[in-house]
Design a protein around this motif. Structure first.
Motif, PDB file in Angstrom:
ATOM      1  N   ALA A  22      27.892 -28.444  25.184  1.00 32.56           N
ATOM      2  CA  ALA A  22      28.988 -28.816  25.830  1.00 32.56           C
ATOM      3  C   ALA A  22      28.782 -29.424  27.229  1.00 32.56           C
ATOM      4  CB  ALA A  22      29.934 -27.725  25.789  1.00 32.56           C
ATOM      5  N   ASN A  23      27.932 -28.483  28.133  1.00 29.50           N
ATOM      6  CA  ASN A  23      27.606 -28.994  29.292  1.00 29.50           C
ATOM      7  C   ASN A  23      26.806 -30.452  29.489  1.00 29.50           C
ATOM      8  OD1 ASN A  23      29.175 -26.820  30.443  1.00 29.50           O
ATOM      9  ND2 ASN A  23      27.389 -25.592  30.595  1.00 29.50           N
ATOM     10  N   SER A  24      26.002 -30.470  28.625  1.00 33.82           N
ATOM     11  CA  SER A  24      25.068 -31.585  28.340  1.00 33.82           C
ATOM     12  C   SER A  24      26.035 -32.812  28.152  1.00 33.82           C
ATOM     13  CB  SER A  24      23.982 -31.374  27.459  1.00 33.82           C
ATOM     14  OG  SER A  24      24.353 -31.287  26.232  1.00 33.82           O
ATOM     15  N   ALA A  25      27.053 -32.704  27.485  1.00 34.51           N
ATOM     16  CA  ALA A  25      27.693 -33.880  27.031  1.00 34.51           C
ATOM     17  C   ALA A  25      28.333 -34.755  28.133  1.00 34.51           C
ATOM     18  CB  ALA A  25      29.014 -33.426  26.000  1.00 34.51           C
ATOM     19  N   GLN A  26      27.987 -36.079  27.890  1.00 35.22           N
ATOM     20  CA  GLN A  26      28.497 -36.869  29.279  1.00 35.22           C
ATOM     21  C   GLN A  26      29.380 -37.872  28.676  1.00 35.22           C
ATOM     22  OE1 GLN A  26      25.210 -38.961  30.979  1.00 35.22           O
ATOM     23  NE2 GLN A  26      23.977 -38.563  29.255  1.00 35.22           N
ATOM     24  N   THR A  27      30.502 -38.342  29.625  1.00 30.53           N
ATOM     25  CA  THR A  27      31.267 -39.546  29.354  1.00 30.53           C
ATOM     26  C   THR A  27      31.024 -40.564  30.120  1.00 30.53           C
ATOM     27  OG1 THR A  27      32.926 -38.034  28.794  1.00 30.53           O
ATOM     28  CG2 THR A  27      33.807 -40.164  29.079  1.00 30.53           C
ATOM     29  N   LEU A  28      30.260 -41.578  29.430  1.00 28.06           N
ATOM     30  CA  LEU A  28      29.832 -42.789  30.410  1.00 28.06           C
ATOM     31  C   LEU A  28      31.052 -43.785  30.636  1.00 28.06           C
ATOM     32  CD1 LEU A  28      26.572 -43.507  28.597  1.00 28.06           C
ATOM     33  CD2 LEU A  28      26.991 -41.889  30.303  1.00 28.06           C
ATOM     34  N   LYS A  29      31.348 -44.022  31.921  1.00 28.77           N
ATOM     35  CA  LYS A  29      32.290 -45.059  32.294  1.00 28.77           C
ATOM     36  C   LYS A  29      31.760 -46.385  32.158  1.00 28.77           C
ATOM     37  CE  LYS A  29      34.769 -41.670  35.278  1.00 28.77           C
ATOM     38  NZ  LYS A  29      36.072 -41.775  34.214  1.00 28.77           N
ATOM     39  N   CYS A  30      32.473 -47.278  31.342  1.00 26.18           N
ATOM     40  CA  CYS A  30      31.981 -48.618  31.226  1.00 26.18           C
ATOM     41  C   CYS A  30      33.109 -49.509  31.128  1.00 26.18           C
ATOM     42  CB  CYS A  30      31.350 -48.709  29.430  1.00 26.18           C
ATOM     43  SG  CYS A  30      30.102 -47.565  29.145  1.00 26.18           S
ATOM     44  N   GLN A  31      32.623 -50.607  32.246  1.00 24.75           N
ATOM     45  CA  GLN A  31      33.533 -51.500  32.583  1.00 24.75           C
ATOM     46  C   GLN A  31      33.152 -52.827  31.729  1.00 24.75           C
ATOM     47  OE1 GLN A  31      35.027 -52.245  36.640  1.00 24.75           O
ATOM     48  NE2 GLN A  31      34.402 -54.394  36.451  1.00 24.75           N
ATOM     49  N   THR A  32      34.203 -53.370  31.191  1.00 27.36           N
ATOM     50  CA  THR A  32      33.816 -54.898  30.642  1.00 27.36           C
ATOM     51  C   THR A  32      34.284 -55.746  31.501  1.00 27.36           C
ATOM     52  OG1 THR A  32      36.057 -55.243  29.750  1.00 27.36           O
ATOM     53  CG2 THR A  32      34.738 -53.743  28.472  1.00 27.36           C
ATOM     54  N   VAL A  33      33.954 -57.164  31.385  1.00 26.59           N
ATOM     55  CA  VAL A  33      34.446 -58.403  32.032  1.00 26.59           C
ATOM     56  C   VAL A  33      35.903 -58.928  31.436  1.00 26.59           C
ATOM     57  CG1 VAL A  33      32.032 -58.700  32.786  1.00 26.59           C
ATOM     58  CG2 VAL A  33      32.936 -59.689  30.591  1.00 26.59           C
ATOM     59  N   ILE A  34      36.660 -58.429  30.700  1.00 25.46           N
ATOM     60  CA  ILE A  34      37.803 -58.826  29.684  1.00 25.46           C
ATOM     61  C   ILE A  34      38.694 -57.817  29.921  1.00 25.46           C
ATOM     62  CG2 ILE A  34      36.365 -61.123  28.599  1.00 25.46           C
ATOM     63  CD1 ILE A  34      36.085 -59.008  26.433  1.00 25.46           C
ATOM     64  N   SER A  35      39.942 -58.402  29.284  1.00 28.01           N
ATOM     65  CA  SER A  35      40.861 -57.366  29.197  1.00 28.01           C
ATOM     66  C   SER A  35      40.862 -56.438  27.938  1.00 28.01           C
ATOM     67  CB  SER A  35      42.189 -58.121  28.862  1.00 28.01           C
ATOM     68  OG  SER A  35      42.321 -58.618  27.644  1.00 28.01           O
ATOM     69  N   ALA A  36      41.480 -55.498  28.029  1.00 24.39           N
ATOM     70  CA  ALA A  36      41.392 -54.251  26.812  1.00 24.39           C
ATOM     71  C   ALA A  36      41.875 -54.823  25.437  1.00 24.39           C
ATOM     72  CB  ALA A  36      42.083 -53.162  27.441  1.00 24.39           C
ATOM     73  N   LYS A  37      42.685 -56.027  25.770  1.00 28.22           N
ATOM     74  CA  LYS A  37      43.304 -56.505  24.456  1.00 28.22           C
ATOM     75  C   LYS A  37      42.093 -57.551  23.591  1.00 28.22           C
ATOM     76  CE  LYS A  37      48.098 -56.419  26.166  1.00 28.22           C
ATOM     77  NZ  LYS A  37      49.107 -57.156  26.531  1.00 28.22           N
ATOM     78  N   ALA A  38      41.215 -57.913  24.224  1.00 25.40           N
ATOM     79  CA  ALA A  38      40.445 -58.847  23.574  1.00 25.40           C
ATOM     80  C   ALA A  38      39.464 -58.146  22.261  1.00 25.40           C
ATOM     81  CB  ALA A  38      39.149 -59.104  24.640  1.00 25.40           C
ATOM     82  N   ASP A  39      39.516 -59.024  21.146  1.00 24.54           N
ATOM     83  CA  ASP A  39      38.677 -58.771  20.162  1.00 24.54           C
ATOM     84  C   ASP A  39      37.292 -58.120  20.346  1.00 24.54           C
ATOM     85  OD1 ASP A  39      40.639 -59.208  18.311  1.00 24.54           O
ATOM     86  OD2 ASP A  39      39.487 -60.599  17.334  1.00 24.54           O
ATOM     87  N   LYS A  60      29.905 -39.779  25.092  1.00 26.31           N
ATOM     88  CA  LYS A  60      31.191 -40.426  24.833  1.00 26.31           C
ATOM     89  C   LYS A  60      31.170 -41.353  25.988  1.00 26.31           C
ATOM     90  CE  LYS A  60      33.183 -35.990  23.357  1.00 26.31           C
ATOM     91  NZ  LYS A  60      34.123 -34.968  23.360  1.00 26.31           N
ATOM     92  N   PHE A  61      32.288 -42.359  25.799  1.00 22.67           N
ATOM     93  CA  PHE A  61      32.494 -43.538  26.585  1.00 22.67           C
ATOM     94  C   PHE A  61      33.958 -43.684  26.851  1.00 22.67           C
ATOM     95  CE2 PHE A  61      28.940 -43.940  23.837  1.00 22.67           C
ATOM     96  CZ  PHE A  61      27.954 -44.519  24.503  1.00 22.67           C
ATOM     97  N   GLU A  62      33.925 -44.049  28.287  1.00 22.96           N
ATOM     98  CA  GLU A  62      35.477 -44.520  28.468  1.00 22.96           C
ATOM     99  C   GLU A  62      35.188 -46.015  28.901  1.00 22.96           C
ATOM    100  OE1 GLU A  62      38.671 -43.965  32.452  1.00 22.96           O
ATOM    101  OE2 GLU A  62      36.897 -42.685  32.086  1.00 22.96           O
ATOM    102  N   ILE A  63      35.981 -46.683  28.036  1.00 23.81           N
ATOM    103  CA  ILE A  63      36.100 -48.068  28.208  1.00 23.81           C
ATOM    104  C   ILE A  63      37.074 -48.673  29.060  1.00 23.81           C
ATOM    105  CG2 ILE A  63      35.871 -50.473  26.916  1.00 23.81           C
ATOM    106  CD1 ILE A  63      33.718 -48.436  26.019  1.00 23.81           C
ATOM    107  N   MET A  64      36.686 -49.390  30.340  1.00 19.01           N
ATOM    108  CA  MET A  64      37.575 -49.763  31.195  1.00 19.01           C
ATOM    109  C   MET A  64      37.703 -51.521  31.328  1.00 19.01           C
ATOM    110  SD  MET A  64      36.525 -47.271  34.332  1.00 19.01           S
ATOM    111  CE  MET A  64      34.731 -47.911  34.160  1.00 19.01           C
ATOM    112  N   PRO A  65      38.572 -52.230  31.542  1.00 14.30           N
ATOM    113  CA  PRO A  65      38.844 -53.426  31.558  1.00 14.30           C
ATOM    114  C   PRO A  65      38.504 -53.871  32.641  1.00 14.30           C
ATOM    115  CG  PRO A  65      41.308 -52.483  32.066  1.00 14.30           C
ATOM    116  CD  PRO A  65      40.182 -51.177  31.552  1.00 14.30           C
ATOM    117  N   ALA A  66      38.326 -55.462  32.821  1.00 11.23           N
ATOM    118  CA  ALA A  66      37.616 -55.939  33.884  1.00 11.23           C
ATOM    119  C   ALA A  66      38.537 -55.540  35.423  1.00 11.23           C
ATOM    120  CB  ALA A  66      37.899 -57.515  33.808  1.00 11.23           C
ATOM    121  N   GLY A  67      37.799 -55.616  36.222  1.00  9.13           N
ATOM    122  CA  GLY A  67      38.160 -55.112  37.706  1.00  9.13           C
ATOM    123  C   GLY A  67      38.845 -53.638  37.811  1.00  9.13           C
TER     124      GLY A  67
END
Length: 365
Positions: A22-39, A60-67
């Motif tokens: 559980a401690n080794s699990a990591q959530t990677l913060k990932c920023q895109t260059v587009i909005s969250a609504k894009a295909d 695990k991943f946290e997907i963040m929109p541009a900016g």
């Protein structure tokens, strides 16, 4: 007593292993260059969800929109420096850092040698492209591990206020284009090319800053709302016959991952290459039917004199960049060597597919 002791020790070990996992699990913060609504983000989340499942939750991943953390243009820098764990963009966005990025993200006019989006995958996976792609980040001086995820193509020529019947008509418009060599090639054939980000296109059309535009394909174009402003649509274009979006992880973080985590990223990326192409065919088909059937969009064939003009300028641009940059020349030579073998077969085979499809399309008219 020994059995009880063994049971207690086993339980403790299991608990320690579970807590450690559980401690080794990591959530990677990932920023895109587009909005969250894009295909593209929908397909990106399919990729990251697959990785999470394959690693049983250790990634695990946290997907963040541009900016969200940095500006679009700073996304690659932020991944390189570890300000964000990962990013998502199109490889050609980084052509300013290295011109060869264009050969992976949007090889102009099919790299000048007839490579379409499916043939590109063949080159990437079996013709030496992946190894050169890995070398790209070293050439750029970046601490990055990249994964190609989403091949698209061919992109539409674009949207216009009135029908264009020749290059002379085309040259009357201020035309939004991609950055880098594809956009510069339009300037080279006399088109008033204006590079701008996706989110700026519709406001620029509404304000009259530009009066024609391209973005991608029917589904993304409809999502952006171009049909609200322009009604004349041309599918066949050469500027981005192949377009690839990719995913970046900070290199030092990737190196610390387990063998299973690395393999999960590789397997999920390979799956995404196929799934995203399959997704696009159906979604673009539905969108084109809606654009023409419900929004009054008129579909046209691209003027014949566009193709030789753009192809000649694209080849000149490729040769110019190859003369200036050894790695660019190396990648382009690899694509040319591949095309000499693969394109005569693939293009010949595709003629049957195209004629078969057009025969059905004619019955729908």
């Amino acid at each position: 007593m020994k059995k009880i002791l063994s049971l207690v020790v086993g339980t403790l070990l299991l608990t320690v292993m579970t807590v450690s996992g559980a401690n080794s699990a990591q959530t990677l913060k990932c920023q895109t260059v587009i909005s969250a609504k894009a295909d593209e983000v929908k397909m990106l989340k399919d990729f990251t969800d697959t990785v999470t499942e394959l690693t049983q939750g250790s990634l695990k991943f946290e997907i963040m929109p541009a900016g969200s953390v940095v500006g679009v243009k700073e996304t690659l820098d932020a991944v390189d420096k570890g300000l964000i764990d990962c990013g998502f963009a199109w490889t050609h966005y980084w052509s300013g850092d290295h011109p060869a990025a264009m050969l992976f993200g949007s090889p102009v006019a099919g790299a000048g040698v007839g490579i379409d989006n499916i043939a590109f995958l063949s080159w990437f996976q079996y013709g030496g492209g992946k190894e050169l792609y890995d070398q790209l980040w070293t050439e750029m001086g970046r601490d990055i591990k990249g994964f190609m995820l989403q091949p698209v193509g061919p992109e539409a020529l674009g949207w216009f206020k009135e029908p264009i019947n020749s290059m002379a008509d085309f040259r009357k418009y201020k035309f939004r284009t991609p950055p880098g060599i594809p956009g510069q090639t339009y300037k080279d054939i006399g088109v008033a090319s204006v590079a701008m980000g996706g989110g700026d296109i519709l406001p620029a059309l509404e304000a009259g800053t530009i009066d024609a535009a391209e973005w991608c394909c029917p589904k993304p174009d409809m999502t952006f709302g171009f049909q609200k402003v322009l009604k004349h649509y041309y599918l066949q274009g050469l500027h981005q016959v192949v377009v690839n979006a990719d995913f970046y992880i900070t290199g030092s973080k990737y190196k610390k991952m387990s063998a299973i985590e690395k393999k999960a990223l590789e397997v999920a990326a390979n799956a995404s290459l196929s799934k995203s192409m399959s997704y696009r065919i159906y979604e673009n088909g539905k969108a084109l039917a809606e654009l023409t059937g419900k929004h009054g969009v008129i579909l046209h064939d691209t003027p014949a004199d566009y193709f030789p003009a753009y192809m000649a300028a694209a080849k000149a641009a490729l040769e110019k960049n190859a003369a200036k940059n050894p790695f660019f020349a190396k990648v382009w030579q690899s694509q040319k060597d591949f095309a000499d073998i693969a394109v005569p077969f693939w293009s010949g085979s595709q003629m049957s597919n195209a004629k078969l499809g057009m025969a059905h399309a004619e019955t729908l008219k």
